[in-house]
Design a protein around this motif. Sequence first.
Motif, PDB file in Angstrom:
ATOM      1  N   THR A 161     -11.447   6.293 -17.459  1.00 19.41           N
ATOM      2  CA  THR A 161     -10.967   5.003 -16.964  1.00 19.41           C
ATOM      3  C   THR A 161     -11.404   3.861 -17.871  1.00 19.41           C
ATOM      4  OG1 THR A 161     -10.991   5.785 -14.683  1.00 19.41           O
ATOM      5  CG2 THR A 161     -11.063   3.402 -15.003  1.00 19.41           C
ATOM      6  N   ARG A 162     -10.453   2.979 -18.138  1.00 21.92           N
ATOM      7  CA  ARG A 162     -10.756   1.728 -18.849  1.00 21.92           C
ATOM      8  C   ARG A 162     -10.708   0.556 -17.874  1.00 21.92           C
ATOM      9  NH1 ARG A 162      -7.235   0.735 -23.778  1.00 21.92           N
ATOM     10  NH2 ARG A 162      -8.763  -0.908 -24.058  1.00 21.92           N
ATOM     11  N   TYR A 163      -9.713   0.571 -16.986  1.00 20.94           N
ATOM     12  CA  TYR A 163      -9.558  -0.488 -15.987  1.00 20.94           C
ATOM     13  C   TYR A 163      -9.138   0.137 -14.666  1.00 20.94           C
ATOM     14  CZ  TYR A 163      -9.555  -3.679 -19.922  1.00 20.94           C
ATOM     15  OH  TYR A 163      -9.912  -4.377 -21.035  1.00 20.94           O
ATOM     16  N   SER A 164      -9.722  -0.367 -13.597  1.00 19.49           N
ATOM     17  CA  SER A 164      -9.370   0.055 -12.252  1.00 19.49           C
ATOM     18  C   SER A 164      -9.291  -1.214 -11.412  1.00 19.49           C
ATOM     19  CB  SER A 164     -10.451   1.002 -11.717  1.00 19.49           C
ATOM     20  OG  SER A 164     -10.139   1.474 -10.441  1.00 19.49           O
ATOM     21  N   ALA A 165      -8.154  -1.481 -10.806  1.00 22.73           N
ATOM     22  CA  ALA A 165      -7.970  -2.728 -10.060  1.00 22.73           C
ATOM     23  C   ALA A 165      -8.010  -2.471  -8.559  1.00 22.73           C
ATOM     24  CB  ALA A 165      -6.637  -3.374 -10.454  1.00 22.73           C
ATOM     25  N   VAL A 166      -8.381  -3.509  -7.832  1.00 22.19           N
ATOM     26  CA  VAL A 166      -8.455  -3.438  -6.374  1.00 22.19           C
ATOM     27  C   VAL A 166      -7.269  -4.198  -5.796  1.00 22.19           C
ATOM     28  CG1 VAL A 166      -9.798  -4.113  -4.349  1.00 22.19           C
ATOM     29  CG2 VAL A 166     -10.966  -3.283  -6.398  1.00 22.19           C
ATOM     30  N   SER A 167      -6.540  -3.544  -4.910  1.00 23.15           N
ATOM     31  CA  SER A 167      -5.437  -4.188  -4.204  1.00 23.15           C
ATOM     32  C   SER A 167      -6.024  -5.073  -3.111  1.00 23.15           C
ATOM     33  CB  SER A 167      -4.524  -3.121  -3.590  1.00 23.15           C
ATOM     34  OG  SER A 167      -3.753  -3.685  -2.554  1.00 23.15           O
ATOM     35  N   ARG A 168      -5.746  -6.351  -3.195  1.00 26.72           N
ATOM     36  CA  ARG A 168      -6.333  -7.302  -2.247  1.00 26.72           C
ATOM     37  C   ARG A 168      -5.871  -7.050  -0.811  1.00 26.72           C
ATOM     38  NH1 ARG A 168      -6.004 -13.845  -2.445  1.00 26.72           N
ATOM     39  NH2 ARG A 168      -7.381 -14.187  -0.690  1.00 26.72           N
ATOM     40  N   GLY A 169      -4.669  -6.553  -0.634  1.00 24.58           N
ATOM     41  CA  GLY A 169      -4.165  -6.315   0.718  1.00 24.58           C
ATOM     42  C   GLY A 169      -4.555  -4.951   1.257  1.00 24.58           C
ATOM     43  N   THR A 170      -4.005  -3.904   0.656  1.00 27.43           N
ATOM     44  CA  THR A 170      -4.213  -2.550   1.148  1.00 27.43           C
ATOM     45  C   THR A 170      -5.674  -2.135   1.091  1.00 27.43           C
ATOM     46  OG1 THR A 170      -2.001  -1.981   0.372  1.00 27.43           O
ATOM     47  CG2 THR A 170      -3.477  -0.157   0.894  1.00 27.43           C
ATOM     48  N   GLU A 171      -6.307  -2.329  -0.044  1.00 29.26           N
ATOM     49  CA  GLU A 171      -7.694  -1.882  -0.168  1.00 29.26           C
ATOM     50  C   GLU A 171      -8.648  -2.721   0.673  1.00 29.26           C
ATOM     51  OE1 GLU A 171      -9.206  -0.057  -3.797  1.00 29.26           O
ATOM     52  OE2 GLU A 171      -7.279  -0.639  -4.687  1.00 29.26           O
ATOM     53  N   ALA A 172      -8.327  -3.984   0.894  1.00 31.65           N
ATOM     54  CA  ALA A 172      -9.156  -4.795   1.786  1.00 31.65           C
ATOM     55  C   ALA A 172      -9.062  -4.246   3.212  1.00 31.65           C
ATOM     56  CB  ALA A 172      -8.728  -6.259   1.737  1.00 31.65           C
ATOM     57  N   LEU A 173      -7.874  -3.823   3.610  1.00 39.13           N
ATOM     58  CA  LEU A 173      -7.679  -3.217   4.934  1.00 39.13           C
ATOM     59  C   LEU A 173      -8.490  -1.924   5.058  1.00 39.13           C
ATOM     60  CD1 LEU A 173      -6.047  -3.370   7.617  1.00 39.13           C
ATOM     61  CD2 LEU A 173      -4.335  -1.934   6.483  1.00 39.13           C
ATOM     62  N   VAL A 174      -8.444  -1.089   4.019  1.00 40.37           N
ATOM     63  CA  VAL A 174      -9.221   0.161   4.007  1.00 40.37           C
ATOM     64  C   VAL A 174     -10.711  -0.162   4.039  1.00 40.37           C
ATOM     65  CG1 VAL A 174      -9.769   2.234   2.673  1.00 40.37           C
ATOM     66  CG2 VAL A 174      -7.390   1.472   2.848  1.00 40.37           C
ATOM     67  N   TRP A 175     -11.158  -1.133   3.241  1.00 39.51           N
ATOM     68  CA  TRP A 175     -12.569  -1.524   3.176  1.00 39.51           C
ATOM     69  C   TRP A 175     -13.079  -1.966   4.548  1.00 39.51           C
ATOM     70  CZ3 TRP A 175     -16.953  -1.404   0.595  1.00 39.51           C
ATOM     71  CH2 TRP A 175     -17.929  -2.376   0.818  1.00 39.51           C
ATOM     72  N   ARG A 176     -12.260  -2.735   5.274  1.00 38.19           N
ATOM     73  CA  ARG A 176     -12.664  -3.230   6.599  1.00 38.19           C
ATOM     74  C   ARG A 176     -12.611  -2.141   7.673  1.00 38.19           C
ATOM     75  NH1 ARG A 176      -8.936  -7.277   5.255  1.00 38.19           N
ATOM     76  NH2 ARG A 176      -7.535  -6.486   6.870  1.00 38.19           N
ATOM     77  N   GLY A 177     -12.048  -0.975   7.325  1.00 35.98           N
ATOM     78  CA  GLY A 177     -11.891   0.070   8.339  1.00 35.98           C
ATOM     79  C   GLY A 177     -10.740  -0.232   9.279  1.00 35.98           C
ATOM     80  N   GLY A 178      -9.769  -1.008   8.801  1.00 33.83           N
ATOM     81  CA  GLY A 178      -8.689  -1.481   9.657  1.00 33.83           C
ATOM     82  C   GLY A 178      -7.398  -0.687   9.606  1.00 33.83           C
ATOM     83  N   VAL A 179      -7.405   0.494   9.000  1.00 33.18           N
ATOM     84  CA  VAL A 179      -6.178   1.290   8.946  1.00 33.18           C
ATOM     85  C   VAL A 179      -5.960   1.897  10.333  1.00 33.18           C
ATOM     86  CG1 VAL A 179      -5.011   3.250   7.889  1.00 33.18           C
ATOM     87  CG2 VAL A 179      -6.511   1.812   6.500  1.00 33.18           C
ATOM     88  N   PRO A 180      -4.855   1.539  11.004  1.00 31.48           N
ATOM     89  CA  PRO A 180      -4.605   2.098  12.330  1.00 31.48           C
ATOM     90  C   PRO A 180      -4.467   3.621  12.261  1.00 31.48           C
ATOM     91  CG  PRO A 180      -3.073   0.304  11.851  1.00 31.48           C
ATOM     92  CD  PRO A 180      -3.802   0.624  10.585  1.00 31.48           C
ATOM     93  N   GLU A 181      -4.946   4.299  13.280  1.00 29.71           N
ATOM     94  CA  GLU A 181      -4.882   5.761  13.293  1.00 29.71           C
ATOM     95  C   GLU A 181      -3.452   6.260  13.089  1.00 29.71           C
ATOM     96  OE1 GLU A 181      -6.262   9.482  16.093  1.00 29.71           O
ATOM     97  OE2 GLU A 181      -7.316   7.571  16.249  1.00 29.71           O
ATOM     98  N   SER A 182      -2.479   5.532  13.602  1.00 26.63           N
ATOM     99  CA  SER A 182      -1.074   5.938  13.458  1.00 26.63           C
ATOM    100  C   SER A 182      -0.604   5.882  12.005  1.00 26.63           C
ATOM    101  CB  SER A 182      -0.170   5.042  14.317  1.00 26.63           C
ATOM    102  OG  SER A 182      -0.223   3.703  13.849  1.00 26.63           O
ATOM    103  N   GLN A 183      -1.375   5.187  11.127  1.00 21.84           N
ATOM    104  CA  GLN A 183      -0.989   5.027   9.726  1.00 21.84           C
ATOM    105  C   GLN A 183      -1.852   5.826   8.762  1.00 21.84           C
ATOM    106  OE1 GLN A 183       1.866   3.288   8.801  1.00 21.84           O
ATOM    107  NE2 GLN A 183       2.037   3.539  11.009  1.00 21.84           N
ATOM    108  N   HIS A 184      -2.790   6.615   9.272  1.00 21.53           N
ATOM    109  CA  HIS A 184      -3.689   7.367   8.387  1.00 21.53           C
ATOM    110  C   HIS A 184      -2.916   8.227   7.394  1.00 21.53           C
ATOM    111  CE1 HIS A 184      -7.669   7.134  10.863  1.00 21.53           C
ATOM    112  NE2 HIS A 184      -7.152   5.947  10.603  1.00 21.53           N
ATOM    113  N   ARG A 185      -1.902   8.917   7.846  1.00 28.22           N
ATOM    114  CA  ARG A 185      -1.137   9.793   6.953  1.00 28.22           C
ATOM    115  C   ARG A 185      -0.303   8.974   5.957  1.00 28.22           C
ATOM    116  NH1 ARG A 185      -0.047  14.984   8.201  1.00 28.22           N
ATOM    117  NH2 ARG A 185       1.329  16.065   6.791  1.00 28.22           N
ATOM    118  N   ALA A 186       0.361   7.944   6.449  1.00 28.31           N
ATOM    119  CA  ALA A 186       1.240   7.131   5.599  1.00 28.31           C
ATOM    120  C   ALA A 186       0.464   6.384   4.519  1.00 28.31           C
ATOM    121  CB  ALA A 186       2.026   6.141   6.457  1.00 28.31           C
TER     122      ALA A 186
END
Length: 163
Positions: free
Chosen positions: A35-60
């Motif tokens: 790896t040279r660069y790895s970026a963080v998605s402000r929307g999706t990854e922030a949701l994952v970081w907060r533990g906010g992924v709804p159970e209904s969306q775990h697979r998606a």
Amino acid sequence: MARSASAFWITGPGTGGIRPTELPPPGPGEVVVRTRYSAVSRGTEALVWRGGVPESQHRAMRAPFQEGGFPGPVKYGYLNVGRVEEGPPELLGRTVFCLYPHQTRYTVPADAVTPVPEDVPARRAVLAGTLETAVNAVWDAAPLVGDRIAVVGGGMVGCAAAG
């Protein structure tokens, strides 16, 4: 030969850390990427970081090459640009984009990487996945000439979709 790497894991809502990992040696048709660069998605990854992924969306919301599960521990991410250290001669030494989590080195199928054109800086190429999200949003909306469209949000995806 041992191939070691470090990976970022979300260990629970709002917590994470670096974990060592051993890479499998590349098999036929696989590459090892540093790896040279790895970026963080402000929307999706922030949701994952907060533990906010709804159970209904775990697979998606599973990311390619994700390990673990929501809300954690999970190795997540999908914006990665690196240099091929081992693999087919046509990719050896090339800068490539891959939908891979935050990890210093990794082994993936060669068809999981996309060579970055020589004139595109690697630090810019890491945003390719975010631009793809904007393009998909426009395709899904299927606008026609003359349509009036409101883009809500002035982040990278919103600005790219509006462009």
